[in-house]
Motif scaffolding. Structure first.
Motif, PDB file in Angstrom:
ATOM      1  N   SER A 124     -16.106   7.027 -51.944  1.00  0.00           N
ATOM      2  CA  SER A 124     -16.884   5.795 -51.985  1.00  0.00           C
ATOM      3  C   SER A 124     -17.507   5.451 -50.641  1.00  0.00           C
ATOM      4  CB  SER A 124     -16.004   4.628 -52.460  1.00  0.00           C
ATOM      5  OG  SER A 124     -14.951   4.387 -51.532  1.00  0.00           O
ATOM      6  N   ILE A 125     -16.922   5.922 -49.559  1.00  0.00           N
ATOM      7  CA  ILE A 125     -17.466   5.642 -48.232  1.00  0.00           C
ATOM      8  C   ILE A 125     -18.788   6.361 -47.999  1.00  0.00           C
ATOM      9  CG2 ILE A 125     -16.296   7.511 -46.990  1.00  0.00           C
ATOM     10  CD1 ILE A 125     -15.792   5.495 -44.719  1.00  0.00           C
ATOM     11  N   GLY A 126     -19.080   7.384 -48.820  1.00  0.00           N
ATOM     12  CA  GLY A 126     -20.363   8.056 -48.736  1.00  0.00           C
ATOM     13  C   GLY A 126     -20.417   9.250 -47.826  1.00  0.00           C
ATOM     14  N   GLU A 127     -19.284   9.780 -47.419  1.00  0.00           N
ATOM     15  CA  GLU A 127     -19.231  10.994 -46.620  1.00  0.00           C
ATOM     16  C   GLU A 127     -17.878  11.657 -46.829  1.00  0.00           C
ATOM     17  OE1 GLU A 127     -19.748   9.703 -42.557  1.00  0.00           O
ATOM     18  OE2 GLU A 127     -17.598   9.439 -42.282  1.00  0.00           O
ATOM     19  N   LEU A 128     -17.801  12.929 -46.438  1.00  0.00           N
ATOM     20  CA  LEU A 128     -16.571  13.695 -46.615  1.00  0.00           C
ATOM     21  C   LEU A 128     -16.250  14.416 -45.316  1.00  0.00           C
ATOM     22  CD1 LEU A 128     -14.384  14.683 -48.635  1.00  0.00           C
ATOM     23  CD2 LEU A 128     -15.883  16.626 -49.134  1.00  0.00           C
ATOM     24  N   ARG A 129     -15.073  14.109 -44.763  1.00  0.00           N
ATOM     25  CA  ARG A 129     -14.669  14.718 -43.506  1.00  0.00           C
ATOM     26  C   ARG A 129     -13.153  14.817 -43.471  1.00  0.00           C
ATOM     27  NH1 ARG A 129     -14.836   9.598 -39.156  1.00  0.00           N
ATOM     28  NH2 ARG A 129     -12.974   8.591 -40.038  1.00  0.00           N
ATOM     29  N   TYR A 130     -12.652  15.717 -42.612  1.00  0.00           N
ATOM     30  CA  TYR A 130     -11.245  15.710 -42.224  1.00  0.00           C
ATOM     31  C   TYR A 130     -11.201  15.458 -40.722  1.00  0.00           C
ATOM     32  CZ  TYR A 130      -6.279  16.392 -42.262  1.00  0.00           C
ATOM     33  OH  TYR A 130      -4.920  16.149 -42.177  1.00  0.00           O
ATOM     34  N   ILE A 131     -10.356  14.524 -40.293  1.00  0.00           N
ATOM     35  CA  ILE A 131     -10.280  14.168 -38.878  1.00  0.00           C
ATOM     36  C   ILE A 131      -8.845  14.280 -38.375  1.00  0.00           C
ATOM     37  CG2 ILE A 131     -10.162  11.713 -39.498  1.00  0.00           C
ATOM     38  CD1 ILE A 131     -11.518  11.113 -36.786  1.00  0.00           C
ATOM     39  N   PHE A 132      -8.666  15.074 -37.307  1.00  0.00           N
ATOM     40  CA  PHE A 132      -7.420  15.089 -36.551  1.00  0.00           C
ATOM     41  C   PHE A 132      -7.555  14.121 -35.384  1.00  0.00           C
ATOM     42  CE2 PHE A 132      -6.526  19.150 -38.630  1.00  0.00           C
ATOM     43  CZ  PHE A 132      -5.156  19.044 -38.849  1.00  0.00           C
ATOM     44  N   ARG A 133      -6.493  13.351 -35.144  1.00  0.00           N
ATOM     45  CA  ARG A 133      -6.451  12.422 -34.015  1.00  0.00           C
ATOM     46  C   ARG A 133      -5.360  12.928 -33.069  1.00  0.00           C
ATOM     47  NH1 ARG A 133      -9.228   7.952 -36.381  1.00  0.00           N
ATOM     48  NH2 ARG A 133      -9.118   8.034 -38.667  1.00  0.00           N
ATOM     49  N   LEU A 134      -5.776  13.528 -31.959  1.00  0.00           N
ATOM     50  CA  LEU A 134      -4.853  14.280 -31.112  1.00  0.00           C
ATOM     51  C   LEU A 134      -4.786  13.699 -29.708  1.00  0.00           C
ATOM     52  CD1 LEU A 134      -5.959  17.875 -32.204  1.00  0.00           C
ATOM     53  CD2 LEU A 134      -4.178  16.427 -33.203  1.00  0.00           C
ATOM     54  N   THR A 135      -3.593  13.688 -29.150  1.00  0.00           N
ATOM     55  CA  THR A 135      -3.379  13.204 -27.792  1.00  0.00           C
ATOM     56  C   THR A 135      -3.124  14.373 -26.844  1.00  0.00           C
ATOM     57  OG1 THR A 135      -1.019  12.900 -28.215  1.00  0.00           O
ATOM     58  CG2 THR A 135      -2.465  11.009 -28.599  1.00  0.00           C
ATOM     59  N   GLY A 136      -3.326  14.106 -25.546  1.00  0.00           N
ATOM     60  CA  GLY A 136      -3.048  15.126 -24.537  1.00  0.00           C
ATOM     61  C   GLY A 136      -4.126  16.181 -24.413  1.00  0.00           C
ATOM     62  N   LEU A 137      -5.225  16.009 -25.137  1.00  0.00           N
ATOM     63  CA  LEU A 137      -6.315  16.997 -25.138  1.00  0.00           C
ATOM     64  C   LEU A 137      -7.611  16.244 -24.861  1.00  0.00           C
ATOM     65  CD1 LEU A 137      -5.214  18.791 -28.433  1.00  0.00           C
ATOM     66  CD2 LEU A 137      -4.804  19.635 -26.107  1.00  0.00           C
ATOM     67  N   THR A 138      -7.965  16.095 -23.616  1.00  0.00           N
ATOM     68  CA  THR A 138      -9.081  15.226 -23.243  1.00  0.00           C
ATOM     69  C   THR A 138     -10.407  15.955 -23.096  1.00  0.00           C
ATOM     70  OG1 THR A 138      -8.538  15.514 -20.904  1.00  0.00           O
ATOM     71  CG2 THR A 138      -7.559  13.621 -22.057  1.00  0.00           C
ATOM     72  N   GLU A 139     -10.372  17.276 -23.008  1.00  0.00           N
ATOM     73  CA  GLU A 139     -11.599  18.039 -22.759  1.00  0.00           C
ATOM     74  C   GLU A 139     -12.147  18.604 -24.070  1.00  0.00           C
ATOM     75  OE1 GLU A 139     -12.602  17.757 -19.528  1.00  0.00           O
ATOM     76  OE2 GLU A 139     -10.774  16.545 -19.512  1.00  0.00           O
ATOM     77  N   ALA A 140     -13.405  19.065 -24.020  1.00  0.00           N
ATOM     78  CA  ALA A 140     -14.079  19.520 -25.237  1.00  0.00           C
ATOM     79  C   ALA A 140     -14.777  20.851 -25.007  1.00  0.00           C
ATOM     80  CB  ALA A 140     -15.096  18.480 -25.689  1.00  0.00           C
ATOM     81  N   TYR A 141     -14.695  21.695 -26.029  1.00  0.00           N
ATOM     82  CA  TYR A 141     -15.421  22.976 -26.041  1.00  0.00           C
ATOM     83  C   TYR A 141     -16.269  23.009 -27.305  1.00  0.00           C
ATOM     84  CZ  TYR A 141     -16.398  27.912 -26.717  1.00  0.00           C
ATOM     85  OH  TYR A 141     -17.044  29.104 -26.932  1.00  0.00           O
ATOM     86  N   PRO A 142     -17.540  23.411 -27.247  1.00  0.00           N
ATOM     87  CA  PRO A 142     -18.193  24.093 -26.123  1.00  0.00           C
ATOM     88  C   PRO A 142     -19.095  23.210 -25.260  1.00  0.00           C
ATOM     89  CG  PRO A 142     -19.479  24.440 -28.096  1.00  0.00           C
ATOM     90  CD  PRO A 142     -18.292  23.589 -28.505  1.00  0.00           C
TER      91      PRO A 142
END
Length: 537
Positions: A124-142
């Motif tokens: 009903s929200i109009g989108e489909l996703r899976y989200i992990f909410r993780l701590t201790g991991l502040t950087e991003a690749y790529p």
């Protein structure tokens, strides 16, 4: 010392599959894959939320909110079964908001979760996703810190921020689906990676938007790092959503650098009996040769129908073999990079390979003509225009951007001198000048190829004293675009016939205005993004 009866009762709560154990409590199923780098995951028995994700002795799951489909299923029927070396956790949600089944598959000795999501209807929200909410991991690749918004001040809505003088957004983490095979949240020393991977074309065959669609991957907002797998959304969406089995897609923890999507074999899904899943026996292939497009650009072939899609890069000679496609009738599209060059129809038969060649038919690619000047290439992107190199990763107001309003640009200066977008409220009426040694005595054409429009924006031009007709409003793409790092829409191309005698010896001027029946302020005013601008006869 525990009694024999107590030990017997405790052992009854732990199921063993080879090395894997599944512990059952009132609140959760906890899967321990017995990996050499210990990996245990707790899944709520009432909501399907991941409530604990422990890797190599460290807890990474944010304690304040779980990891889940959407922002949580609320309630779900959660169970698990075993199949060979695998534990299959199944979550069924049937409510006013969700009608889906989500699977999390664990393999013996692995530090990965293999996922699949079967939808009967769009949430009903109009989108489909899976989200992990993780701590201790502040950087991003790529793409680095472009989506690091912690401590920022809002620039636009609640998704674009200013951090240390730079604009940041979760949208700036996106990459084209055809290229976006792995992305990760990492520790500052890059010793731990938590990644989503697309191991093959099945991961995106139920997505919407085609091979060049892009969506949010990562966002560090301070409390946790969002590592998100989007299956569909209205973020510059250009086609209807597809329902059915989305996946397999993979979440993996690694201590050995960035994992490779091609290292993940998901063929075992064929034997798990998951609802809506189509295995190899129900799939076929298409092979052939694409022609008529320039080998100076990537050549992409795309197959799609209402239920499935797939894509592949062709070789520089145009040879291609499709991914494994579910049997059925497909539209086959040919792109010069992202510029649509041709479409055809092809039938895919299970356990067979069809042969189907495709040749460019789009006049912008195939027609012979005399070009007076051209800014940009017909590649379906604003590549080469002013600010295009930065637009994917920053807001147009960012001080690192060049001035959006150069005013008058000589065609000889090239696309790099002309802005990639015109905004009604920022830089309307941009001019291109060009010189002719003699007048053009025949009719000519001004062609303006665009990639995306916002708020009904479309270009209306004048050539010297001649005014082109006002085009009709384009089919709307219901989303902010350029400010979110998006550039791809429906690829509208506008041709204006220039009467003979209009192009004169000496200096000539093309003036481009964006028109619209809508309004807006600054970079949210009606606008268009350019692919190419050409005058020819």
């Amino acid at each position: 010392m525990p009694s024999f009866k107590l030990l017997t009762a405790l052992s009854a709560c732990v199921a063993h599959v080879l090395g894997i154990t599944v512990s059952t409590s009132t609140a959760a199923y906890t899967v321990d894959t017995e990996s050499s780098y210990p990996f245990t995951v707790a899944i709520s028995r009432t909501s399907c939320d991941v409530t604990s994700l422990n890797y190599y002795g460290t807890e990474y799951q944010y304690s304040g909110t779980g990891s889940h489909i959407a922002s949580g299923l609320g309630t779900a029927t959660v169970s698990y079964t075993t199949s060979g070396n695998y534990v299959i956790v199944k979550c069924v949600a049937d409510s006013d908001d969700f009608d889906l089944t989500h699977y999390m598959v664990f393999a013996d000795g692995s530090s990965s979760i293999y996922m699949g999501t079967y939808t009967v209807a769009e949430p009903s929200i109009g989108e489909l996703r899976y989200i992990f909410r993780l701590t201790g991991l502040t950087e991003a690749y790529p793409n680095g810190n472009v989506s690091y918004t912690a401590g920022g001040t809002s620039v636009e809505a609640s998704d674009v921020y200013l951090v240390d003088g730079e604009t940041r957004s979760k949208f700036y983490s996106s990459d084209r689906f055809i290229d976006d095979s792995v992305y990760c949240a990492t520790t500052t020393d890059a010793s731990i990676h938590a990644c989503f991977l697309r191991p093959n074309s099945q991961a995106t065959e139920k997505s919407s938007g085609g091979p060049f669609f892009r969506d949010i991957d990562l966002n560090y907002g301070g409390d946790y790092h969002s590592v998100t797998y989007y299956m569909n959304s209205n973020h510059a969406q250009t086609e209807s959503y597809r329902q059915g089995f989305h996946g397999p897609y993979v979440f993996s923890m690694s201590r050995s650098g960035v994992p490779k999507a091609t290292d993940y074999d998901v063929s075992f899904f064929d034997h798990l009996g998951l609802t809506g899943y189509t295995g190899a026996s129900g799939r076929g292939y298409v092979k052939g040769t694409a022609s008529g497009v320039s080998s100076d650009f990537p050549i992409v072939v795309h197959w799609y129908n209402d239920d499935f899609q797939g894509w592949v890069y062709a070789s520089s000679s145009g040879a291609f073999t499709s991914p494994a496609l579910v049997a059925g009738s497909y539209t086959m599209a040919l792109y010069q990079d992202e510029f649509l060059a041709a479409t055809a129809t092809v039938a895919v038969t299970a356990a067979a390979t069809a042969t189907a060649n495709i040749a460019a038919t789009n006049a912008a690619v195939t027609d012979t003509r005399t070009t007076v000047f051209q800014l940009g290439d017909y590649d379906g992107q604003p590549t080469g225009f002013l600010n295009a190199a930065d637009q994917l990763r920053m807001h147009p107001s960012d001080t690192r951007m060049a001035d959006w309003n150069p005013g008058t640009v000589a065609s000889s200066a090239g696309a790099a001198a002309f802005p990639m977008a015109i905004f009604v409220d920022v830089n309307n009426g941009q001019k291109i000048t060009f010189s002719l040694s003699s007048a053009v005595t025949s009719a000519a054409t001004l062609r303006i190829a665009t990639t995306l429009a916002y708020a009904g924006g479309r270009p209306q031009a004048t050539v010297n004293s001649y005014s082109c007709s006002a085009p009709a409003a384009p089919t709307a793409v219901d989303s902010r675009g350029v400010t979110r790092g998006a550039y791809r829409g429906r690829g509208d191309v506008y041709d204006c016939t220039i009467p003979s005698g209009t192009l004169v010896s000496g200096t000539n001027t093309v003036t481009i205005n964006v028109i619209s029946g809508s309004s807006g302020d600054e970079y949210l005013s009606p606008n268009v993004i350019f692919d190419a601008i050409e005058v020819f006869y």
